[in-house]
Write a protein that holds these residues in place. Structure first.
Motif, PDB file in Angstrom:
ATOM      1  N   GLU A 131       0.826  -1.188   0.000  1.00 45.52           N
ATOM      2  CA  GLU A 131       0.000   0.000   0.000  1.00 45.52           C
ATOM      3  C   GLU A 131       0.868   1.248   0.000  1.00 45.52           C
ATOM      4  N   ILE A 132       0.260   2.351  -0.409  1.00 43.50           N
ATOM      5  CA  ILE A 132       0.927   3.651  -0.426  1.00 43.50           C
ATOM      6  C   ILE A 132       0.123   4.590   0.461  1.00 43.50           C
ATOM      7  N   ALA A 133       0.788   5.232   1.403  1.00 48.52           N
ATOM      8  CA  ALA A 133       0.136   6.205   2.278  1.00 48.52           C
ATOM      9  C   ALA A 133       0.599   7.603   1.876  1.00 48.52           C
ATOM     10  N   LEU A 135     -10.145   1.445  -5.382  1.00 49.56           N
ATOM     11  CA  LEU A 135      -9.041   0.531  -5.072  1.00 49.56           C
ATOM     12  C   LEU A 135      -9.152  -0.075  -3.675  1.00 49.56           C
ATOM     13  N   GLY A 136     -10.224   0.284  -2.945  1.00 48.48           N
ATOM     14  CA  GLY A 136     -10.419  -0.282  -1.618  1.00 48.48           C
ATOM     15  C   GLY A 136      -9.625   0.402  -0.531  1.00 48.48           C
ATOM     16  N   GLY A 137      -9.262   1.674  -0.761  1.00 45.39           N
ATOM     17  CA  GLY A 137      -8.474   2.384   0.237  1.00 45.39           C
ATOM     18  C   GLY A 137      -9.318   3.325   1.081  1.00 45.39           C
ATOM     19  N   ASP A 138      -8.627   4.204   1.811  1.00 50.10           N
ATOM     20  CA  ASP A 138      -9.288   5.182   2.685  1.00 50.10           C
ATOM     21  C   ASP A 138      -8.836   6.581   2.284  1.00 50.10           C
ATOM     22  N   ILE A 193      -3.736   3.867   0.003  1.00 47.61           N
ATOM     23  CA  ILE A 193      -4.057   3.306  -1.315  1.00 47.61           C
ATOM     24  C   ILE A 193      -3.452   1.920  -1.433  1.00 47.61           C
ATOM     25  N   PRO A 194      -4.266   0.860  -1.465  1.00 45.10           N
ATOM     26  CA  PRO A 194      -3.721  -0.485  -1.686  1.00 45.10           C
ATOM     27  C   PRO A 194      -3.053  -0.589  -3.042  1.00 45.10           C
ATOM     28  N   ALA A 195      -1.891  -1.205  -3.089  1.00 39.24           N
ATOM     29  CA  ALA A 195      -1.140  -1.357  -4.335  1.00 39.24           C
ATOM     30  C   ALA A 195      -1.415  -2.717  -4.956  1.00 39.24           C
ATOM     31  N   LEU A 249     -11.031  12.406  -6.004  1.00 43.95           N
ATOM     32  CA  LEU A 249      -9.990  11.648  -5.305  1.00 43.95           C
ATOM     33  C   LEU A 249     -10.603  10.563  -4.436  1.00 43.95           C
ATOM     34  N   ARG A 250     -11.687  10.908  -3.741  1.00 41.91           N
ATOM     35  CA  ARG A 250     -12.341   9.909  -2.891  1.00 41.91           C
ATOM     36  C   ARG A 250     -12.832   8.717  -3.727  1.00 41.91           C
TER      37      ARG A 250
END
Length: 384
Positions: free
Chosen positions: A324-326, A358-361, A378-380, A351-352
């Motif tokens: 993931e990328i934060a 991608l299943g992120g927050d 962001i899940p990679a 952006l949201r």
């Protein structure tokens, strides 16, 4: 020699009359086969009669209208019904009688208007035929006539069901096409917003700063050069976006990646925004769409910082954590007009949506010191 691919293409290009003609001819030929005489429908007690000239007329009336069963469903069914009545009253009982349920099925499937009235009219027309058959050749019970009417009604009902199913599928395809078009328009609008807003905002800020540098030629030249460079980058990004919209565009991946964040940060700095950039960890070998989403998050956040907190100290932190990328971009609220973004909201909403796919927050909001912060996980590895 005729190409083998020509025949299917010609067949698909032909009208419904040509495509339905083979069925009509097949029915006629089968009815003329001697071994199949008197193997058709038997309604009433009329004795069998050998085929004669009038029988050929009855066969033609029943079979040939099948060629027009889709173009003129009511006319075809009416003519077939007339031929069927002649066939039964004369006692030919030919195989052509099977054309009647086919014609009624086609009428139920292809008739567009006055459907109930037409069905009622054909039902009423069946009564004189049943009465005439009962007088010419008594032997069929009332239940037999009712059962035959129910069988014909079933053929009509099957056609009506096929029509309803076809209409439902067409409506579903239309809605899918509209939803796909709307999604594509949203995606294009989002990409244009990300590309155009950032570059134009930077150019406007740089141009405004240049107005106050007329007394310092060196700095004025630097500011105008920065405007020129930003404009060129905007043209490059727009050309790339237009290439992606071109159906003939290849599959080469030219989307912005996290590796280009340094260029993005430098561009923002050249517009007069103090930016601290920190990147930790090593990007995963297969990040999928996460790279592009992370880039867009930083791009939109820096654009908002230029517009709504120009001059505020801005921090960009990117952390690569395995799969993931934060991303975190924040302003401290010390610059001009430091406040929450007050624009259309399309950028943050876009952006949201990107991160959610991608299943992120994703979060964005005011800080306690009056600044603004944008955070994304962001899940990679997803190719969405």
């Amino acid at each position: 020699m005729i190409s083998s691919a020509w025949v299917p293409a010609w067949w698909r290009a032909s009208g419904v009359l040509v495509r339905d003609l083979p069925l009509a001819l097949l029915c006629l030929v089968a009815s003329l086969v001697p071994g199949l005489h008197h193997f058709g429908t038997r309604l009433g007690g009329v004795p069998d009669r050998p085929l004669d000239v009038l029988a050929v007329v009855a066969l033609l009336l029943q079979c040939l209208p099948l060629a027009g069963r889709r173009r003129w469903p009511v006319v075809a069914a009416a003519v077939v019904s007339l031929g069927f009545a002649l066939d039964q009253l004369r006692g030919y009982h030919s195989l052509a009688g099977t054309a009647l349920p086919l014609a009624l099925l086609s009428m139920g499937a292809h008739l567009e208007r006055h459907r109930r009235g037409t069905a009622l009219l054909f039902s009423v027309a069946y009564v004189p035929l049943a009465v005439a058959l009962a007088r010419v050749g008594p032997g069929e019970s009332v239940a037999g006539y009712v059962l035959f009417w129910l069988a014909l009604s079933l053929a009509w009902g099957i056609g009506a069901w096929l029509r309803s199913t076809r209409a439902t599928e067409a409506e579903l395809r239309r809605r899918v096409a509209e939803d796909t078009l709307a999604d594509e328009r949203t995606r294009i609008a989002r990409e244009l917003h990300d590309v155009v807003t950032h570059h134009v905002t930077a150019m406007v800020v740089q141009a405004e700063a240049a107005r106050y540098l007329t007394a310092v030629p060196e700095r004025l030249d630097q500011s105008l050069t920065a405007v020129t460079d930003t404009g060129r980058r905007a043209i490059t990004d727009l050309r790339h976006l237009l290439d992606l919209l071109n159906p003939d565009h290849g599959v080469e991946d030219r989307t912005p990646t996290v590796g280009r964040l340094h260029t993005l940060v430098e561009q923002t700095r050249s517009a007069g925004q103090p930016v601290e950039f920190t990147e930790e960890g090593t990007p995963d070998a297969s990040t999928g769409s996460a790279d592009l989403v992370a880039y867009r998050v930083v791009q939109e956040a820096l654009t908002n910082a230029l517009k709504y907190a120009h001059g505020s100290r801005t921090s960009v932190q990117v952390h690569h954590r395995g799969r993931e990328i934060a991303v975190e971009v924040s302003t401290d609220g010390t610059g001009a007009r430091a406040a929450a973004p007050a624009g259309s909201g399309r950028g943050l909403a876009g952006l949201r949506e990107r991160v959610d796919v991608l299943g992120g927050d994703f979060t964005a909001g005011l800080r306690t010191d009056g600044g603004f912060v944008v955070r994304a996980r962001i899940p990679a590895g997803s190719a969405s």
